[in-house]
Design a protein around this motif. Structure first.
Motif, PDB file in Angstrom:
ATOM      1  N   GLU A  23       0.860  -1.177   0.000  1.00 41.35           N
ATOM      2  CA  GLU A  23       0.000   0.000   0.000  1.00 41.35           C
ATOM      3  C   GLU A  23       0.902   1.234   0.000  1.00 41.35           C
ATOM      4  N   GLY A  24       0.721   2.105  -0.969  1.00 41.68           N
ATOM      5  CA  GLY A  24       1.526   3.312  -1.046  1.00 41.68           C
ATOM      6  C   GLY A  24       0.948   4.426  -0.188  1.00 41.68           C
ATOM      7  N   HIS A  62      -1.707   5.620 -13.607  1.00 40.73           N
ATOM      8  CA  HIS A  62      -2.200   4.560 -12.737  1.00 40.73           C
ATOM      9  C   HIS A  62      -1.046   4.077 -11.846  1.00 40.73           C
ATOM     10  N   ALA A  63      -1.315   3.923 -10.555  1.00 43.99           N
ATOM     11  CA  ALA A  63      -0.274   3.548  -9.585  1.00 43.99           C
ATOM     12  C   ALA A  63       0.424   2.245  -9.954  1.00 43.99           C
ATOM     13  N   ALA A  64      -0.332   1.242 -10.362  1.00 43.40           N
ATOM     14  CA  ALA A  64       0.274  -0.055 -10.701  1.00 43.40           C
ATOM     15  C   ALA A  64       1.221   0.087 -11.886  1.00 43.40           C
ATOM     16  N   ARG A  68       5.180  -0.801 -11.769  1.00 40.86           N
ATOM     17  CA  ARG A  68       5.699  -1.790 -12.726  1.00 40.86           C
ATOM     18  C   ARG A  68       6.816  -1.196 -13.576  1.00 40.86           C
ATOM     19  N   ALA A  69       6.659   0.067 -13.981  1.00 41.35           N
ATOM     20  CA  ALA A  69       7.706   0.714 -14.770  1.00 41.35           C
ATOM     21  C   ALA A  69       8.989   0.852 -13.958  1.00 41.35           C
ATOM     22  N   LEU A  70       8.878   1.260 -12.703  1.00 44.89           N
ATOM     23  CA  LEU A  70      10.066   1.382 -11.847  1.00 44.89           C
ATOM     24  C   LEU A  70      10.732   0.027 -11.629  1.00 44.89           C
ATOM     25  N   MET A  95       8.706   2.855  -4.081  1.00 48.51           N
ATOM     26  CA  MET A  95       7.997   2.793  -5.360  1.00 48.51           C
ATOM     27  C   MET A  95       6.488   2.909  -5.158  1.00 48.51           C
ATOM     28  N   ALA A  96       5.974   2.185  -4.181  1.00 47.99           N
ATOM     29  CA  ALA A  96       4.532   2.235  -3.906  1.00 47.99           C
ATOM     30  C   ALA A  96       4.115   3.630  -3.443  1.00 47.99           C
ATOM     31  N   ASP A  97       4.939   4.273  -2.619  1.00 49.14           N
ATOM     32  CA  ASP A  97       4.625   5.616  -2.138  1.00 49.14           C
ATOM     33  C   ASP A  97       4.613   6.622  -3.283  1.00 49.14           C
TER      34      ASP A  97
END
Length: 113
Positions: A23-24, A62-64, A68-70, A95-97
């Motif tokens: 969870e970011g 989009h967060a996902a 995924r890119a990172l 990354m999530a944050d």
């Protein structure tokens, strides 16, 4: 019975990373955006290394996708040298944050300048 538990565990594992995604926290990312805004915070910015191309806007993505890119930069699936160096310095929580921050704020890139 043990076989059923194994099957359930296997199905959960194969359901993809979203089943176990962190969870970011957008507030935690406020202190982590400095490495992003130097390129992504400049409207219309184009890089000149290793080739010239427009830098994507992060705000509203989009967060996902951002996570995924990172991960792809960190794992070498994407090859931009600067992004790879940045991504390898980030934890999964970082990354999530960052993804939560940019996905929740479409104007984040512009506001950061």
């Amino acid at each position: 019975m043990l076989r059923r538990h194994f099957l359930i565990a296997a199905c959960l594992a194969l359901s993809g990373p979203s089943a176990f995604a962190l969870e970011g926290d957008p507030q935690a990312a406020r202190n982590k955006t400095s490495m992003c805004i130097g390129c992504h915070g400049i409207p219309g910015y184009r890089t000149s290394f290793p080739e010239v191309y427009p830098v994507p806007k992060l705000g509203g993505q989009h967060a996902a996708y951002i996570v995924r890119a990172l991960q792809a930069y960190r794992d070498g699936e994407r090859t931009h040298p600067s992004m790879r160096a940045i991504a390898t310095s980030l934890s999964d929580q970082d990354m999530a944050d960052l993804a939560a921050y940019y996905s929740a704020n479409p104007a984040a890139a512009e506001a950061a300048k």
